[in-house]
Each structure stands twice: as structure tokens, then as C-alpha cells.
Design a protein around this motif. Structure first.
Motif, PDB file in Angstrom:
ATOM      1  N   UNK A  60       0.657  -0.895   0.267  1.00 59.07           N
ATOM      2  CA  UNK A  60       0.218   0.241   0.031  1.00 59.07           C
ATOM      3  C   UNK A  60       0.915   1.057   0.060  1.00 59.07           C
ATOM      4  N   UNK A  61       0.330   2.426  -0.363  1.00 56.38           N
ATOM      5  CA  UNK A  61       1.027   3.423  -0.870  1.00 56.38           C
ATOM      6  C   UNK A  61       0.869   4.215  -0.853  1.00 56.38           C
ATOM      7  N   UNK A  74       5.201   7.648   0.391  1.00 56.38           N
ATOM      8  CA  UNK A  74       5.486   7.003   1.426  1.00 56.38           C
ATOM      9  C   UNK A  74       4.522   5.677   1.355  1.00 56.38           C
ATOM     10  N   UNK A  75       5.232   4.080   1.506  1.00 59.41           N
ATOM     11  CA  UNK A  75       4.837   3.171   1.528  1.00 59.41           C
ATOM     12  C   UNK A  75       4.906   1.669   2.282  1.00 59.41           C
ATOM     13  N   UNK A 104       9.934   5.413   2.261  1.00 57.38           N
ATOM     14  CA  UNK A 104       9.639   6.376   1.822  1.00 57.38           C
ATOM     15  C   UNK A 104      10.308   7.349   0.825  1.00 57.38           C
ATOM     16  N   UNK A 105       9.879   8.110  -0.102  1.00 63.40           N
ATOM     17  CA  UNK A 105      10.702   8.659  -0.875  1.00 63.40           C
ATOM     18  C   UNK A 105      10.266   9.118  -1.955  1.00 63.40           C
ATOM     19  N   UNK A 106      11.165  10.044  -3.015  1.00 63.88           N
ATOM     20  CA  UNK A 106      10.628  10.780  -4.176  1.00 63.88           C
ATOM     21  C   UNK A 106       9.903   9.992  -5.070  1.00 63.88           C
ATOM     22  N   UNK A 156      16.302  -1.384   4.088  1.00 64.42           N
ATOM     23  CA  UNK A 156      16.069  -1.332   2.922  1.00 64.42           C
ATOM     24  C   UNK A 156      15.491  -0.134   1.895  1.00 64.42           C
ATOM     25  N   UNK A 157      15.939  -1.098   0.647  1.00 63.79           N
ATOM     26  CA  UNK A 157      15.819   0.285  -0.380  1.00 63.79           C
ATOM     27  C   UNK A 157      15.161  -0.258  -1.783  1.00 63.79           C
ATOM     28  N   UNK A 158      14.441   0.306  -2.127  1.00 66.52           N
ATOM     29  CA  UNK A 158      12.986   0.393  -3.252  1.00 66.52           C
ATOM     30  C   UNK A 158      12.881   1.421  -4.387  1.00 66.52           C
ATOM     31  N   UNK A 159      12.616   0.541  -5.622  1.00 66.35           N
ATOM     32  CA  UNK A 159      13.314   1.091  -6.484  1.00 66.35           C
ATOM     33  C   UNK A 159      12.393   0.690  -8.037  1.00 66.35           C
ATOM     34  N   UNK A 160      11.226   1.541  -8.462  1.00 70.82           N
ATOM     35  CA  UNK A 160      10.612   0.967  -9.736  1.00 70.82           C
ATOM     36  C   UNK A 160      10.197   1.855 -10.565  1.00 70.82           C
ATOM     37  N   UNK A 161       9.081   1.305 -11.178  1.00 70.40           N
ATOM     38  CA  UNK A 161       8.647   2.381 -12.065  1.00 70.40           C
ATOM     39  C   UNK A 161       6.765   1.476 -11.785  1.00 70.40           C
TER      40      UNK A 161
END
Length: 242
Positions: A60-61, A74-75, A104-106, A156-161
Motif C-alpha cells: 500500500x502506498x 510513502x509505502x 519513503x522517498x521521491x 531497505x531500498x525500493x526502486x521501480x516504475x
């Protein structure tokens, strides 16, 4: 020469601006606040792929857009993977390695009428719930978790499209590929294999450390929260156009 270039380019710019202006509001702007929910497959990669199997992920984000091109995200996400087979021949069924991430991020965004592409980078903490039993792979190497060295949490790191389609002006359907990985190799285990000797019972142990890394492929729904668009205008739900 400059006058000739202006004569050629200016009509094109004018037409493009006119076309953009003629689009309805919900095809020109995006909702300022959104809530996204998704479900998908988690495919382990790297060293983690040697001891884990495919699993599931649910997330959920909350996304807040400052403009139609940039925002904050925010996720919260829960992911689990099937482990290898347990070492005991008649032991219990394999348990799951699971983790819960808060990040959380951009995010950066680009819209094309009803289509919207989001690219995001988020960082945070992952809480681990690993298998307490010994486990083994289905090949010649056996794996055994070192419980006292395995960490309960990790960065942890979360990168995506995220590829979105406006099903309605306040609802999007989307497909999202992303990379999710812990940092610092919190999972610690031994690998053991038989030595090539006259005594087949001799084993050699190798200590290994690993991140919990997955490629996620999810599908989900993204809902607009409130009626405000990023330019400050309000959505008119009385219009017949979706």
C-alpha cells in the motif's frame, strides 16, 4: 535564417499548446493525493535466489504530488518467499522467509492523456521474520540458517516504475516492476557439501551472508484522495466523461 526558423517552429508550438488546452482537465492534470494498493509476485535474485523460491507481495502506498512531475511517496509492503526444503526428511513443510518494509522517498511522473508513468525511489526499514528451522536446497548444497547472527531488521531500498492507466478520472489501474532489497546482508547461513574423500560423511561448512532481494511484478489500483488536482483546480464529477 532565424526568421525562417521562427516561421516554421512557431506554428507547431501554437498547435501543441492549443491541443493541450483543448484536453479536459483530468487529462491535463493529475490528482494531488493518491492511495495505491497492489498484489504481485516476488522473484528472489542474487545470493538470495540460491536459497529461496518465488513468493507473493502485497503493498500500500500514499503519494503526494507537488506538481504533475514530482512528488513524495510513502509505502508499506509485506513480502514472503518460499524457502528451500527442510533438512529433516520427514520434517515439517518449508516455512516462509518474510519481511515487512516501511519506506519513503521521491517519485517523478509523466502523463500522456490517460496514461501516466511514475518512477520512484524509496528507502526505509525492513523487519524480518525468517525461518527458524534448518533448511536445504534441492541440489547438492545444504543451507542452514544461523539464527543468532541473522538480524531482525535492516535498512531497505525500493526502486521501480509504475505504468498507470486512468480507468476513471479518479481511479487508475497499474502494473509495477520494481527492485526491493535489504542493505547490510542481514541473512546469515551456512552451506555444507560433502567432501570428495573416502568418508562420504565429511562435510565442509561455508559461512554466507545475504540480502533479501526480490524483483517484484505487481498489479494494483490507485485511487485519488479528494478532488484537488496538482494545479489547484477541483475535479467535477458531474461531467459524463470518465
Amino acid at each position: 535564417m532565424r526568421k525562417l526558423l521562427l516561421f516554421i517552429i512557431l506554428p507547431g508550438i501554437t498547435i501543441a499548446q492549443t491541443t493541450e488546452t483543448d484536453l479536459t482537465l483530468h487529462l491535463r492534470e493529475i490528482p494531488r493525493q493518491n492511495l495505491a494498493i497492489d498484489l504481485g509476485i516476488a522473484e528472489p535474485i542474487g545470493d538470495y535466489g540460491k536459497i529461496a523460491r518465488s513468493g507473493l507481495s502485497v503493498g500500500i502506498a500514499y503519494d503526494y504530488y507537488f506538481s504533475k512531475n514530482i512528488g513524495l511517496s510513502f509505502s508499506g509492503r509485506h513480502t514472503y518467499n518460499e524457502t528451500g526444503f527442510t533438512m529433516q526428511p520427514n520434517g515439517p513443510s518449508p516455512q516462509n522467509e518474510s519481511s515487512t518494509q516501511i519506506t519513503a522517498g521521491f517519485l517523478a511522473s509523466k502523463t500522456f492523456n490517460r496514461f501516466q508513468i511514475d518512477a520512484f525511489a524509496r528507502a526505509g526499514v525492513s523487519f524480518l521474520d525468517v525461518n527458524d528451522n534448518g533448511f536445504a536446497s534441492d541440489n547438492d548444497d545444504r543451507f542452514h540458517l544461523i539464527n543468532e547472527d541473522t538480524k531482525d531488521s535492516s535498512a531497505t531500498l525500493d526502486l521501480g516504475l509504475r505504468f498507470n492507466y486512468y480507468f476513471r478520472r479518479s481511479v487508475q489501474l497499474y502494473f509495477s516492476p520494481q527492485l526491493q532489497t535489504t542493505i547490510g546482508k542481514p541473512l546469515v547461513y551456512d552451506t555444507s557439501s560433502e567432501l570428495l574423500s573416502s568418508n562420504p560423511g565429511d562435510l565442509v561448512l561455508t559461512r554466507r551472508e545475504s540480502n533479501l532481494s526480490n524483483l517484484l511484478f505487481t498489479v494494483g489500483v490507485k485511487f485519488a484522495i479528494g478532488r484537488e488536482y496538482t494545479n489547484g483546480e477541483l475535479r467535477d464529477d458531474s461531467e459524463l466523461d470518465n
